[in-house]
Design an enzyme around this catalytic site. Structure first.
Site, short mmCIF file in Angstrom:
data_model
loop_
_atom_site.label_atom_id
_atom_site.label_comp_id
_atom_site.label_asym_id
_atom_site.label_seq_id
_atom_site.Cartn_x
_atom_site.Cartn_y
_atom_site.Cartn_z
N SER A 284 -11.25 -2.50 22.57
CA SER A 284 -10.98 -3.48 23.63
C SER A 284 -10.46 -4.77 23.00
O SER A 284 -11.10 -5.32 22.11
CB SER A 284 -12.26 -3.83 24.38
OG SER A 284 -12.81 -2.70 24.98
N ARG B 53 -21.37 -9.08 23.49
CA ARG B 53 -20.55 -9.13 22.27
C ARG B 53 -20.77 -10.44 21.50
O ARG B 53 -19.84 -11.00 20.92
CB ARG B 53 -19.05 -8.98 22.58
CG ARG B 53 -18.67 -7.73 23.29
CD ARG B 53 -18.84 -6.49 22.41
NE ARG B 53 -18.18 -5.35 23.01
CZ ARG B 53 -18.74 -4.55 23.92
NH1 ARG B 53 -20.00 -4.75 24.30
NH2 ARG B 53 -18.07 -3.54 24.42
N GLU C 158 -11.74 -10.27 22.58
CA GLU C 158 -12.96 -9.80 21.92
C GLU C 158 -12.66 -9.68 20.43
O GLU C 158 -13.51 -9.90 19.58
CB GLU C 158 -13.35 -8.43 22.50
CG GLU C 158 -14.70 -7.97 22.02
CD GLU C 158 -14.91 -6.47 22.12
OE1 GLU C 158 -14.73 -5.92 23.20
OE2 GLU C 158 -15.26 -5.88 21.09
#
Ligand code: EPU
Length: 346
Positions: A238, A166, A342
């Site tokens: 998420s 990510r 995230e």
């Protein structure tokens, strides 16, 4: 065409559904438009968004939000000798899942495991989105951008973009916001290359024949069962990243779990190179008793506790952040692990 709106309501432009306004909102639909935007003149700070699916607005936005509607999918190159890649150029404003649907229909391999991830193509290259054993960096060849400082078009090969979990060079604080992705060239393939090692994917796919379309269908089904539909319940997917810890730390967690839950209990984890271990944040959040818990308008999603949802549709940013802080504190207290979001806080 460039369209500028002042005091834009952002509720429908962020999947969390935070009811905030942006002082200035600029939307454009061609690569050439970027040359006409006077970046120096824009109210600061400047933020470029995609589908608004990985951010949490914590307040009204006092500067300018940019959004691309560059929308094309074009096959650039296809050689008849397999297994050469099929190069496909995709505009930054294309909804990533529309691209996945297109690829599956064309019988092209590469992005089927990334089906149904919310967001747009430009942001996917910044965030290195991933699911079911595939990250978008695995299929990116080149990312084309507009450099707002030098006022010129540039492109970067995938190897130069420092891709990680990510993460990419575009998120480096030194250059963050400088480059605007205009389009991305992906290397797809007509040669079958199924990636079915994640979880129960193999069992879900094989009975229907292994094609990009069948894998796409199976993944959409799994995601629909586990994750809230953002059109029905606001979320940003998420909320936290899965943490990576050392082997010794993991052994401590495992023996504490066995003492608590029985000697046969197995802590879910993925072994990484160099003795490192990735532990699912969802598991830790569940063990801390957060699954399905509500706090004001916010809640921890009952089927996948890595996701915080805007349960009532009326949640305030403070309620989401309050829940985040309490989850981080309890995971820290129980497992001595610091969870990191995230989701980007704006
Ligand atoms: N788990 C639990 N309790 C739950 C749910 C999961 O203990 O209620 C444990 C299970 O052991 C399960 C493990 O967590 O095997 C992993 O769960 P899952 O397969 O749902 O994946 P994840 O690691 O929680 C990541 C991505 C997702 C992506 C899935 C599938 C991150 C931060 N998230 O989640 O991405 O869809 O894998 O590949 O890496 C997103 O980024 O927004 C996103 C949804």
């Amino acid at each position: 065409m460039i369209k500028t709106t002042y005091y834009q309501d952002m509720t429908r432009l962020n999947t969390f559904g935070m009811k905030v306004k942006a002082r200035c909102f600029v939307e454009y639909d061609s690569v050439a438009d970027l040359v006409d935007i006077e970046f120096e003149e824009l109210a600061r700070p400047v933020l470029h968004i995609g589908g608004g699916s990985n951010l949490l607005f914590t307040d009204d936005f006092k500067g300018t939000i940019l959004h691309s509607k560059i929308n094309f999918i074009e096959i650039l190159e296809e050689s008849s000798d397999c297994p050469s890649p099929v190069l496909v150029s995709v505009g930054a404003g294309v909804v990533f899942d529309d691209f996945c649907a297109w690829a599956a229909k064309e019988g092209l391999w590469g992005v089927e495991n990334l089906s149904y991830i919310p967001g747009e193509v430009g942001a996917s290259a910044v965030q290195n989105i991933g699911a079911y054993g595939v990250e978008v960096k695995d299929v990116i060849r080149t990312v084309y951008c507009y450099d707002t400082v030098e006022e010129e078009f540039v492109n970067f090969d995938v190897e130069d973009l420092g891709y990680g979990y990510r993460d990419s060079a575009f998120k480096d604080p030194e250059i963050k916001g400088r480059y605007i992705v205009t389009h991305v060239v992906f290397a797809l393939s007509r040669t079958p290359q199924p990636k079915l090692d994640y979880g129960h994917l193999k069992a879900a796919v094989e009975p229907n024949g292994v094609t990009p379309e069948a894998i796409r269908k199976a993944i959409i089904k799994i995601r629909k069962e586990k994750l809230p539909e953002t059109s029905v319940m606001g979320s940003a997917g998420s909320f936290f990243k899965n943490p990576v810890i050392g082997a010794e730390h993991f052994e401590r967690i495992e023996s504490a779990a066995k003492a608590e839950l029985g000697q046969d209990y197995k802590v879910p984890h993925y072994d990484l190179p160099d003795g490192l271990v990735k532990v699912p944040a969802a598991w830790m959040i569940e063990q801390c008793g957060w699954k399905g818990r509500r706090s004001g308008g916010a809640a921890v999603w009952e089927k996948q506790p890595l996701v915080i949802v805007n349960y009532t549709g009326e949640a305030f940013p403070e309620e989401i952040i309050g829940l985040e802080r309490r989850i981080v504190a309890s995971v820290k207290a129980k497992f001595d692990i610091e969870l990191h979001p995230e989701v980007e806080h704006i």
